[in-house]
Enzyme design. Structure first.
Site, PDB file in Angstrom:
ATOM      1  N   SER A  22     -10.067   8.644   6.588  1.00 50.09           N
ATOM      2  CA  SER A  22     -10.571   6.881   6.945  1.00 50.09           C
ATOM      3  C   SER A  22     -11.624   6.347   6.318  1.00 50.09           C
ATOM      4  CB  SER A  22     -10.538   6.157   7.640  1.00 50.09           C
ATOM      5  OG  SER A  22     -10.574   5.132   8.589  1.00 50.09           O
ATOM      6  N   SER A  24     -12.885   3.492   6.839  1.00 51.38           N
ATOM      7  CA  SER A  24     -12.712   2.203   7.960  1.00 51.38           C
ATOM      8  C   SER A  24     -14.179   2.180   8.619  1.00 51.38           C
ATOM      9  CB  SER A  24     -11.825   1.609   8.990  1.00 51.38           C
ATOM     10  OG  SER A  24     -10.512   1.412   8.386  1.00 51.38           O
ATOM     11  N   LYS A  73       1.162   2.354  14.039  1.00 48.67           N
ATOM     12  CA  LYS A  73       1.176   1.093  13.290  1.00 48.67           C
ATOM     13  C   LYS A  73       2.108   0.534  14.339  1.00 48.67           C
ATOM     14  CE  LYS A  73      -1.101  -0.218   9.212  1.00 48.67           C
ATOM     15  NZ  LYS A  73      -0.960  -0.739   8.123  1.00 48.67           N
ATOM     16  N   ASP A 109      -3.354  -7.011   8.111  1.00 52.52           N
ATOM     17  CA  ASP A 109      -2.139  -7.079   6.675  1.00 52.52           C
ATOM     18  C   ASP A 109      -2.345  -8.302   5.683  1.00 52.52           C
ATOM     19  OD1 ASP A 109      -3.241  -3.192   6.984  1.00 52.52           O
ATOM     20  OD2 ASP A 109      -1.353  -3.002   7.415  1.00 52.52           O
ATOM     21  N   ALA A 135       9.145  -0.366   0.550  1.00 59.26           N
ATOM     22  CA  ALA A 135       9.793  -0.943   1.330  1.00 59.26           C
ATOM     23  C   ALA A 135       8.984  -0.601   2.754  1.00 59.26           C
ATOM     24  CB  ALA A 135      11.004  -1.545   1.445  1.00 59.26           C
ATOM     25  N   GLY A 136       8.187   0.294   3.094  1.00 61.35           N
ATOM     26  CA  GLY A 136       6.990   0.594   4.062  1.00 61.35           C
ATOM     27  C   GLY A 136       6.657  -0.642   4.728  1.00 61.35           C
ATOM     28  N   ASN A 157      12.534  -0.568  -3.805  1.00 57.88           N
ATOM     29  CA  ASN A 157      12.875   0.560  -3.114  1.00 57.88           C
ATOM     30  C   ASN A 157      13.556   1.376  -3.454  1.00 57.88           C
ATOM     31  OD1 ASN A 157      10.882   1.592  -1.123  1.00 57.88           O
ATOM     32  ND2 ASN A 157      12.459   1.629   0.356  1.00 57.88           N
ATOM     33  N   LEU A 225      -1.528  -2.315  -3.839  1.00 57.37           N
ATOM     34  CA  LEU A 225      -2.378  -2.450  -2.778  1.00 57.37           C
ATOM     35  C   LEU A 225      -3.587  -1.069  -3.034  1.00 57.37           C
ATOM     36  CD1 LEU A 225      -0.691  -4.207  -1.735  1.00 57.37           C
ATOM     37  CD2 LEU A 225      -0.042  -2.957   0.310  1.00 57.37           C
ATOM     38  N   GLY A 248      -6.116  -2.822  -4.917  1.00 57.59           N
ATOM     39  CA  GLY A 248      -5.951  -3.230  -3.073  1.00 57.59           C
ATOM     40  C   GLY A 248      -7.775  -2.827  -2.114  1.00 57.59           C
TER      41      GLY A 248
HETATM   42  P1  NDP Z   1       4.829   4.105   3.796  1.00 59.31           P
HETATM   43  O1  NDP Z   1       5.000   5.747   3.828  1.00 59.31           O
HETATM   44  O2  NDP Z   1       4.865   2.980   5.134  1.00 59.31           O
HETATM   45  O3  NDP Z   1       5.791   3.666   3.063  1.00 59.31           O
HETATM   46  C1  NDP Z   1       5.526   3.969   1.360  1.00 59.31           C
HETATM   47  C2  NDP Z   1       6.548   4.031   0.326  1.00 59.31           C
HETATM   48  O4  NDP Z   1       6.606   4.162  -0.679  1.00 59.31           O
HETATM   49  C3  NDP Z   1       7.969   3.377   0.389  1.00 59.31           C
HETATM   50  O5  NDP Z   1       8.448   2.417   0.018  1.00 59.31           O
HETATM   51  C4  NDP Z   1       8.766   4.755  -0.003  1.00 59.31           C
HETATM   52  O6  NDP Z   1       9.672   4.604  -0.475  1.00 59.31           O
HETATM   53  C5  NDP Z   1       7.644   4.706  -0.877  1.00 59.31           C
HETATM   54  N1  NDP Z   1       7.598   5.991  -2.095  1.00 59.31           N
HETATM   55  C6  NDP Z   1       7.200   6.965  -1.495  1.00 59.31           C
HETATM   56  N2  NDP Z   1       6.950   7.677  -2.634  1.00 59.31           N
HETATM   57  C7  NDP Z   1       7.787   8.120  -3.243  1.00 59.31           C
HETATM   58  C8  NDP Z   1       8.613   8.398  -4.710  1.00 59.31           C
HETATM   59  N3  NDP Z   1       8.411   9.640  -4.748  1.00 59.31           N
HETATM   60  N4  NDP Z   1       9.262   7.247  -5.336  1.00 59.31           N
HETATM   61  C9  NDP Z   1       9.696   6.047  -4.848  1.00 59.31           C
HETATM   62  N5  NDP Z   1       9.344   5.583  -3.968  1.00 59.31           N
HETATM   63  C10 NDP Z   1       8.066   6.130  -3.366  1.00 59.31           C
HETATM   64  O7  NDP Z   1       3.186   4.006   3.173  1.00 59.31           O
HETATM   65  P2  NDP Z   1       2.311   2.397   3.803  1.00 59.31           P
HETATM   66  O8  NDP Z   1       3.530   0.876   2.882  1.00 59.31           O
HETATM   67  O9  NDP Z   1       1.586   2.099   4.814  1.00 59.31           O
HETATM   68  O10 NDP Z   1       1.598   2.518   2.559  1.00 59.31           O
HETATM   69  C11 NDP Z   1       1.673   2.202   0.827  1.00 59.31           C
HETATM   70  C12 NDP Z   1       0.518   1.920  -0.084  1.00 59.31           C
HETATM   71  O11 NDP Z   1      -0.221   1.112   0.130  1.00 59.31           O
HETATM   72  C13 NDP Z   1      -0.687   3.273   0.488  1.00 59.31           C
HETATM   73  O12 NDP Z   1      -0.431   3.606  -1.114  1.00 59.31           O
HETATM   74  C14 NDP Z   1      -1.134   3.107   1.011  1.00 59.31           C
HETATM   75  O13 NDP Z   1      -2.230   3.665   1.033  1.00 59.31           O
HETATM   76  C15 NDP Z   1      -1.472   1.676   0.722  1.00 59.31           C
HETATM   77  N6  NDP Z   1      -2.084   0.314   1.177  1.00 59.31           N
HETATM   78  C16 NDP Z   1      -3.507  -0.004   0.611  1.00 59.31           C
HETATM   79  C17 NDP Z   1      -4.089  -0.918   2.477  1.00 59.31           C
HETATM   80  C18 NDP Z   1      -4.852  -1.399   1.715  1.00 59.31           C
HETATM   81  O14 NDP Z   1      -5.115  -2.559   2.881  1.00 59.31           O
HETATM   82  N7  NDP Z   1      -5.097  -1.636   0.110  1.00 59.31           N
HETATM   83  C19 NDP Z   1      -3.070  -1.121   3.111  1.00 59.31           C
HETATM   84  C20 NDP Z   1      -1.728  -0.799   3.982  1.00 59.31           C
HETATM   85  C21 NDP Z   1      -1.739   0.009   3.009  1.00 59.31           C
HETATM   86  P3  NDP Z   1      11.475   5.295   0.354  1.00 59.31           P
HETATM   87  O15 NDP Z   1      11.159   3.984   1.481  1.00 59.31           O
HETATM   88  O16 NDP Z   1      12.305   5.148  -0.212  1.00 59.31           O
HETATM   89  O17 NDP Z   1      10.498   6.128   0.788  1.00 59.31           O
END
Ligand code: NDP
Length: 289
Positions: A22, A24, A73, A109, A135-136, A157, A225, A248
């Site tokens: 982290s 942070s 979270k 966020d 869509a995470g 997604n 991001l 990001g």
């Molecule tokens: P999640 O695990 O909740 O979501 C991951 C997302 O990425 C899903 O939509 C997933 O799709 C997709 N994904 C992962 N691997 C693949 C792949 N091989 N091919 C296609 N799609 C893929 O993660 P978060 O939402 O928490 O984080 C997402 C990103 O945002 C990260 O890089 C994180 O570091 C960044 N982030 C940055 C922040 C900032 O302050 N700048 C704050 C929070 C996050 P599927 O649903 O199909 O699995």
């Protein structure tokens, strides 16, 4: 300069699992120093199975509050006393505030993303059309934030059911603001592209999300991001296509500043955003809240 922990020092921190990567603590301790607060910000590795005990610890030890990151979270909301509208909407909390033993959950966020977007030069969102990749957890925050500003959001997604579920949730709150496009399929003309997938994140920095054909041709603003690497392949392609781009880092700093404003009760304008950006800017070895 040596940091002196006194009998008055108060504790705030971040929970995750794992959490050793982290950024942070570096960012928030720089902010606390700039604010002259006798607080210290530490990282705690909290496995999901110990989350309830950790929550009890906030009350028992009188912590100021905590940030919460992956994978906690979405698990935190039912364990708190009150939630902000935003946290309830997206079903996730990234900030817990200890109000004399009453624990309040919020998510900074979405607001952090909007603040970063404005700072990066995209102030107008009303009536704009955005393509949201992912869509995470973070995509949920971004989708509601954009829709709340009057943007229409096309969600794309890899797992399309998750995109549809997110679009349905957004539309219940903001009717007709969200729709779905297949992964890599036509999404129409957009003003803004947001990457909220982890594709391109170090060490897999060669990866890139699937873009609809020709989507960069109309030169949308592209926000990624990801901040490690500072320029993802997506941002590089967008920059080369003549788009304005941002990584990001701004979102990281602003969501942190918003948390700090909640804990201190001070206005956001007093938060030392430059010191926070500087603390995380140079060489970012790993990424995560
Ligand atoms: P999640 O695990 O909740 O979501 C991951 C997302 O990425 C899903 O939509 C997933 O799709 C997709 N994904 C992962 N691997 C693949 C792949 N091989 N091919 C296609 N799609 C893929 O993660 P978060 O939402 O928490 O984080 C997402 C990103 O945002 C990260 O890089 C994180 O570091 C960044 N982030 C940055 C922040 C900032 O302050 N700048 C704050 C929070 C996050 P599927 O649903 O199909 O699995």
């Amino acid at each position: 300069m040596t940091r002196v922990i006194t009998g008055q020092t108060r504790v705030v921190g971040v929970w995750g699992h794992p959490v050793g990567h982290s950024r942070s603590p570096v960012m928030h301790n720089a902010a606390l120093a700039a604010l002259g607060l006798d607080w210290v910000y530490a990282a705690f590795d909290v496995p999901p199975a110990r989350l309830a005990e950790a929550i009890a610890g906030v009350r028992g030890l009188g912590l100021v509050g905590v940030n919460v990151t992956v994978p906690l979270k979405e698990l935190v909301p039912p364990l708190l006393d009150t939630l902000s509208d935003e946290a309830r909407r997206i079903g996730a909390v990234n900030t817990i505030v200890n109000q004399d033993g009453l624990l309040h959950g919020d998510s900074t966020d979405g607001r952090g993303f909007l603040k970063a977007l404005t700072e990066a030069g995209q102030p107008e969102l009303y009536g704009q059309r955005a393509l949201l990749l992912g869509a995470g957890g973070s995509a949920r925050a971004v989708a509601f934030a954009l829709a709340g500003e009057g943007c229409t959001v096309v969600i794309s997604n890899r797992t399309e059911q998750k995109a549809q579920a997110l679009a349905d949730a957004v539309n219940r709150e903001f009717p007709k603001r969200a729709s779905v496009a297949g992964w890599g399929e036509d999404a129409g003309c957009v003003d803004l592209v947001v990457n909220a997938t982890s594709l391109g994140l170090s060490p897999d920095a060669e990866a890139m999300p699937a873009l609809p054909p020709g989507v960069l041709d109309t030169r949308p603003f592209v926000y990624d991001l990801i901040y490690n690497p500072l320029e993802t392949r997506l941002l590089q392609a967008a920059r080369e296509a003549g788009c304005r781009v941002s990584n990001g880092l701004g979102m990281l700093a602003w969501q942190g500043a918003l948390s700090l404003a909640l804990w201190t009760g001070r206005p956001l304008s007093e938060m030392p955003i430059a010191a926070m950006m500087q603390a995380v800017s140079p060489a970012v070895p790993k990424q995560g809240l």
